[in-house]
Design a protein around this motif. Structure first.
Motif, mmCIF file in Angstrom:
data_model
loop_
_atom_site.group_PDB
_atom_site.id
_atom_site.type_symbol
_atom_site.label_atom_id
_atom_site.label_comp_id
_atom_site.label_asym_id
_atom_site.label_seq_id
_atom_site.Cartn_x
_atom_site.Cartn_y
_atom_site.Cartn_z
ATOM 1 N N LEU A 183 0.840 -1.205 0.000
ATOM 2 C CA LEU A 183 0.000 0.000 0.000
ATOM 3 C C LEU A 183 0.867 1.244 0.000
ATOM 4 C CD1 LEU A 183 -2.861 1.362 0.458
ATOM 5 C CD2 LEU A 183 -2.289 1.273 2.905
ATOM 6 N N ILE A 184 1.928 1.240 0.817
ATOM 7 C CA ILE A 184 2.785 2.409 0.994
ATOM 8 C C ILE A 184 4.118 1.953 1.548
ATOM 9 C CG2 ILE A 184 2.106 2.933 3.380
ATOM 10 C CD1 ILE A 184 1.955 5.911 2.492
ATOM 11 N N ASP A 185 5.136 2.802 1.431
ATOM 12 C CA ASP A 185 6.451 2.474 1.979
ATOM 13 C C ASP A 185 7.167 3.768 2.344
ATOM 14 O OD1 ASP A 185 8.489 3.137 -0.378
ATOM 15 O OD2 ASP A 185 6.724 2.204 -1.262
ATOM 16 N N GLY A 186 8.428 3.645 2.733
ATOM 17 C CA GLY A 186 9.151 4.777 3.288
ATOM 18 C C GLY A 186 9.687 5.785 2.293
ATOM 19 N N ARG A 187 9.369 5.653 1.011
ATOM 20 C CA ARG A 187 9.844 6.649 0.048
ATOM 21 C C ARG A 187 9.093 7.971 0.158
ATOM 22 N NH1 ARG A 187 9.010 3.376 -5.257
ATOM 23 N NH2 ARG A 187 7.380 2.476 -3.929
ATOM 24 N N ARG A 188 7.980 7.938 0.857
ATOM 25 C CA ARG A 188 7.227 9.149 1.157
ATOM 26 C C ARG A 188 6.858 9.922 -0.105
ATOM 27 N NH1 ARG A 188 10.623 8.179 5.473
ATOM 28 N NH2 ARG A 188 9.504 8.055 7.454
ATOM 29 N N PHE A 189 7.144 11.251 -0.097
ATOM 30 C CA PHE A 189 6.658 12.108 -1.187
ATOM 31 C C PHE A 189 7.403 11.867 -2.489
ATOM 32 C CE2 PHE A 189 6.246 15.026 2.656
ATOM 33 C CZ PHE A 189 5.059 14.421 3.042
ATOM 34 N N ALA A 190 8.485 11.089 -2.457
ATOM 35 C CA ALA A 190 9.191 10.778 -3.697
ATOM 36 C C ALA A 190 8.410 9.788 -4.552
ATOM 37 C CB ALA A 190 10.568 10.209 -3.390
ATOM 38 N N ALA A 191 7.424 9.091 -3.954
ATOM 39 C CA ALA A 191 6.691 8.074 -4.705
ATOM 40 C C ALA A 191 5.189 8.102 -4.465
ATOM 41 C CB ALA A 191 7.234 6.685 -4.361
ATOM 42 N N TYR A 192 4.709 8.981 -3.546
ATOM 43 C CA TYR A 192 3.288 9.034 -3.215
ATOM 44 C C TYR A 192 2.840 10.488 -3.103
ATOM 45 C CZ TYR A 192 4.015 4.157 -1.919
ATOM 46 O OH TYR A 192 4.340 2.822 -1.944
ATOM 47 N N PRO A 193 1.567 10.757 -3.402
ATOM 48 C CA PRO A 193 1.053 12.110 -3.169
ATOM 49 C C PRO A 193 1.131 12.449 -1.686
ATOM 50 C CG PRO A 193 -0.469 10.818 -4.518
ATOM 51 C CD PRO A 193 0.557 9.870 -3.998
ATOM 52 N N ARG A 194 1.396 13.693 -1.407
ATOM 53 C CA ARG A 194 1.583 14.112 -0.021
ATOM 54 C C ARG A 194 0.332 13.855 0.817
ATOM 55 N NH1 ARG A 194 3.725 20.007 2.194
ATOM 56 N NH2 ARG A 194 2.929 19.786 4.308
ATOM 57 N N ASP A 195 -0.863 14.155 0.289
ATOM 58 C CA ASP A 195 -2.081 13.995 1.083
ATOM 59 C C ASP A 195 -2.334 12.523 1.410
ATOM 60 O OD1 ASP A 195 -2.621 13.344 -1.557
ATOM 61 O OD2 ASP A 195 -4.655 14.151 -1.529
ATOM 62 N N PHE A 196 -1.995 11.618 0.483
ATOM 63 C CA PHE A 196 -2.175 10.192 0.739
ATOM 64 C C PHE A 196 -1.209 9.712 1.817
ATOM 65 C CE2 PHE A 196 -0.972 5.748 -0.146
ATOM 66 C CZ PHE A 196 -2.213 5.146 -0.010
ATOM 67 N N TYR A 197 0.050 10.112 1.712
ATOM 68 C CA TYR A 197 1.041 9.707 2.697
ATOM 69 C C TYR A 197 0.640 10.179 4.094
ATOM 70 C CZ TYR A 197 5.292 9.693 5.440
ATOM 71 O OH TYR A 197 6.189 9.509 6.446
ATOM 72 N N GLU A 198 0.227 11.439 4.210
ATOM 73 C CA GLU A 198 -0.142 11.981 5.521
ATOM 74 C C GLU A 198 -1.390 11.304 6.071
ATOM 75 O OE1 GLU A 198 -0.379 16.153 4.817
ATOM 76 O OE2 GLU A 198 1.770 16.468 5.141
ATOM 77 N N LYS A 199 -2.303 10.917 5.175
ATOM 78 C CA LYS A 199 -3.512 10.217 5.615
ATOM 79 C C LYS A 199 -3.144 8.892 6.279
ATOM 80 C CE LYS A 199 -6.864 9.989 2.648
ATOM 81 N NZ LYS A 199 -7.642 9.555 1.449
ATOM 82 N N ILE A 200 -2.199 8.159 5.685
ATOM 83 C CA ILE A 200 -1.779 6.883 6.253
ATOM 84 C C ILE A 200 -0.988 7.097 7.536
ATOM 85 C CG2 ILE A 200 -0.456 4.785 5.860
ATOM 86 C CD1 ILE A 200 -2.969 4.950 4.177
ATOM 87 N N GLU A 201 -0.084 8.073 7.524
ATOM 88 C CA GLU A 201 0.790 8.293 8.679
ATOM 89 C C GLU A 201 0.009 8.655 9.928
ATOM 90 O OE1 GLU A 201 4.958 10.549 9.713
ATOM 91 O OE2 GLU A 201 3.566 11.547 8.367
ATOM 92 N N PHE A 202 -1.055 9.435 9.762
ATOM 93 C CA PHE A 202 -1.795 9.923 10.932
ATOM 94 C C PHE A 202 -3.139 9.212 11.113
ATOM 95 C CE2 PHE A 202 0.871 13.506 9.488
ATOM 96 C CZ PHE A 202 1.693 13.587 10.593
ATOM 97 N N LEU A 203 -3.268 8.047 10.487
ATOM 98 C CA LEU A 203 -4.505 7.282 10.601
ATOM 99 C C LEU A 203 -4.418 6.384 11.832
ATOM 100 C CD1 LEU A 203 -7.201 6.651 9.154
ATOM 101 C CD2 LEU A 203 -6.019 4.807 7.967
ATOM 102 N N HIS A 204 -5.015 6.820 12.940
ATOM 103 C CA HIS A 204 -4.907 6.077 14.191
ATOM 104 C C HIS A 204 -6.239 5.471 14.655
ATOM 105 C CE1 HIS A 204 -0.930 7.555 14.277
ATOM 106 N NE2 HIS A 204 -1.182 8.751 14.757
ATOM 107 N N SER A 205 -7.337 5.881 14.075
ATOM 108 C CA SER A 205 -8.643 5.383 14.526
ATOM 109 C C SER A 205 -9.631 5.446 13.372
ATOM 110 C CB SER A 205 -9.145 6.221 15.713
ATOM 111 O OG SER A 205 -9.224 7.587 15.350
#
Length: 635
Positions: A414-436
């Motif tokens: 779904l995602i990996d540590g390449r962050r904004f180099a390979a994913y849209p910023r809004d998608f990456y942040e959605k996954i990173e801060f998805l706690h509930s």
């Protein structure tokens, strides 16, 4: 005492052996795996990936990352010598880096022993950056550039300048730090030109600029050649913009540990000492008008203040600059201290003890080979492969890189540590801060229809995101948990492997007073112990469970908790629970020892301060009890 060439060779050899040993650490970093997987892709497919081919979430998203020789060489080393070979390769690169740093200051008046101690201090400071990443080439190339420029200044032999051209082509295709190579050459060219202008038009003020003793024109031509060579990459001119694009997203990346500012612990340790020497070197260089190294230190020292990731390059620059800058002027009289036999013997002893301590100290970077089993989800990936569990796969960000290495091309992440180099910023942040659960999670679930989830022990609300009515926990160890959806296709795997009662990220359940639930929890934990006898989480869970079952079980609890510490010396909860057991059983000195070890490892582990305060309260030491209670209330 003057050092002969043989004495200097001894110091250099001793330094390189120490650096080599300090660099022998297991593979730990998450992004190592994306580099290794990319190298495999380059060998097998024969092309450089331009899009996010390793992920199913955004497979056509542009991969804005420099890819090429580093990944290719890394994979070839793996094919030839495996993971242990890669660790030796890392150590050799770092040893070569420090060899060039030693050679840079050979012709100044710096005492060899001072240079030896300074470079060893820099190696200790840089050790946390001794990981298998493109920065290995970055350190080596920076050291060589400084060496080549220094040799050109001394000999005026242009071969040293021309040697930079092919290296720049490697650098630009390996790491975004290639701009530093241009900066090193460009700064020298500018200073040479300024010196020439002063000599021609303001000869009386010419003394304000150091005599760089070589013409500026060849350096300018070299700079132009380096710029031209830098365009030979898969991204063209856009490669010059990538470091600034990443820098513009600094706020969004503040959660990444290496982008955080230097903390008080580093200031009070070796880094603080090297930074202080850097400041003294700048002062000395200003007085002696040695602008080149002064400006380099003034550039990279503040950068290391602001972000841990720049500590490595500061160590390289300091190793090249500080010995020369502190060898003259107001510090020249101190040089005789380092020409004393007793000081030499003491220095060798200190370096031996420090190297041994850093290599063997369980609280520091571990010494050894192979993979760090506490950060790499090897067994979780084995479980997915052995049981032929299919995706779509939900995974935490920090696990994605390794899963790409193990599961691609059969499964994508779904995602990996390449962050904004390979994913849209809004998608990456959605996954990173998805706690509930919530709209974001529902939209994600509806879009991808996950069948499998592999999670690290992050703060997400596992029970609500993956409720037991729909998901089954079928695997867990010290690194990851695996959940699969309750479907007919997964039923056989669930029946064989499900853990029904214990949730490994929630130890509070183990305090239950229900005999029935205790029995079920103990069954789950004994099953886990049979599968993973050397799991620190399994042993901690058993110790924690027994510690709440009365005085007759405290012996078992103590045994399991001490085994936990042997398996994972940095796992703070085990120290806190042992401290609590010792406090409750009247062994107060043991309680204080383990509780203080806990807060040394994890200063924000709040409950340990409360336990310490209560222990000192029992001992009638009201002053210390109040101190620790104040800290507890302040966290």
């Amino acid at each position: 005492m003057k050092f002969s060439s043989r004495g200097q060779s001894f110091l250099l050899t001793f330094l390189l052996v120490s650096v080599f040993l300090l660099a022998l650490t297991p593979i730990t970093t998450f992004d190592f795996w994306i580099h290794l997987a990319t190298g495999r892709y380059l060998v097998q497919e024969g092309i450089i990936p331009r899009v996010n081919t390793f992920s199913y979430s955004f497979p056509e998203y542009p991969w804005n990352y420099v890819i090429g020789p580093f990944q290719l060489v890394l994979y070839l080393v793996y094919l030839l010598a495996g993971f242990n070979g890669i660790i030796v390769y890392k150590a050799l690169l770092l040893g070569l880096t420090f060899y060039f740093l030693w050679r840079i200051s050979e012709e100044n008046d710096s005492p060899p022993l001072f240079k030896f101690l300074l470079l060893f201090l820099a190696a200790v400071v840089m050790r946390e950056r001794f990981s298998v990443r493109p920065q290995l080439w970055f350190f080596l190339l920076t050291a060589y550039y400084l060496f080549a420029l220094r040799r050109f200044q001394k000999s005026r032999e242009r071969k040293y300048l021309w040697s930079l051209l092919p290296l720049q082509m490697l650098w630009v295709n390996a790491h975004g730090s290639f701009l530093i190579g241009l900066y090193l050459v460009g700064l020298l060219a500018v200073l040479m030109s300024v010196k020439s202008l002063f000599d021609q038009y303001m000869p009386r003020q010419s003394f304000l600029i150091e005599d760089l003793k070589c013409p500026a024109r060849p350096v300018w031509f070299t700079l132009l050649g380096l710029i031209a060579v830098s365009l030979m990459n898969s991204h063209g001119y856009r490669v010059f913009l990538q470091p600034f694009e990443i820098g513009s997203q600094q706020v969004a990346l503040l959660s990444v540990a290496e982008r955080q500012a230097v903390d008080i612990g580093r200031w009070l340790g070796p880094y603080g000492a090297l930074a202080a020497l850097g400041v003294l070197a700048i002062i000395s260089g200003l007085l002696s008008r040695e602008w080149y190294f002064v400006l380099l230190l003034a550039t990279f020292l503040p950068m290391s203040f602001r972000a841990i990731r720049f500590i490595g390059i500061f160590g390289v620059i300091a190793s090249a600059a500080v010995p020369g800058l502190l060898s003259g002027g107001i510090f020249k009289k101190l040089n005789k201290i380092f020409n004393n036999l007793i000081v030499l013997i003491l220095s060798v002893i200190v370096v031996l003890i420090t190297t041994g301590y850093l290599c063997l100290n369980p609280l520091d970077e571990p010494f050894g080979f192979g993979l760090n089993k506490l950060t790499t989800p090897v067994k979780a990936a084995d479980f997915l492969i052995d049981n032929q569990i299919d995706g779509p796969l939900y995974n935490d960000i920090d696990l994605g890189d390794y899963l790409i290495w193990r599961l691609y091309p059969k499964e994508k992440v779904l995602i990996d540590g390449r962050r904004f180099a390979a994913y849209p910023r809004d998608f990456y942040e959605k996954i990173e801060f998805l706690h509930s659960p919530g709209p974001a999670w529902n939209a994600l679930m509806n879009k991808y229809r996950f069948n499998t989830a592999i999670l690290s022990y992050s703060p997400i609300n596992v029970e609500n995101l993956f409720p037991s009515s729909q998901w089954a926990l079928v695997f867990w160890d010290d690194v990851a948990m695996v959940f699969i959806r309750r479907t007919p296709a997964n039923q056989a795997v669930i029946k064989k492997n499900e853990f029904k009662y214990f949730m490994p990220n929630r130890f509070s359940d183990l305090r239950t007073q229900s005999p029935y639930l205790r029995k079920k929890l103990l069954f789950d934990l004994r099953t886990s112990r049979d599968i993973h006898p050397d799991s620190y989480r399994v042993n901690f869970a058993l110790g924690y469970l027994y510690s709440w079952q009365g005085a007759d079980k405290l012996g078992l609890a103590e045994e399991y908790l001490k085994k936990t510490i042997r398996l994972s010396p940095l796992f703070a909860p085990a120290y806190a629970q042992l401290g609590l057991i010792y406090r409750n059983s009247g062994r107060y000195e043991n309680a204080i020892y383990y509780l203080k070890r806990c807060i040394r490892i994890a200063p924000q582990f709040k409950i340990a301060y409360f336990y310490l305060s209560s222990t000192y309260g029992i001992l009638k030491d009201q002053k210390r009890a109040a101190e620790y209670l104040k800290i507890y209330n302040g966290i």
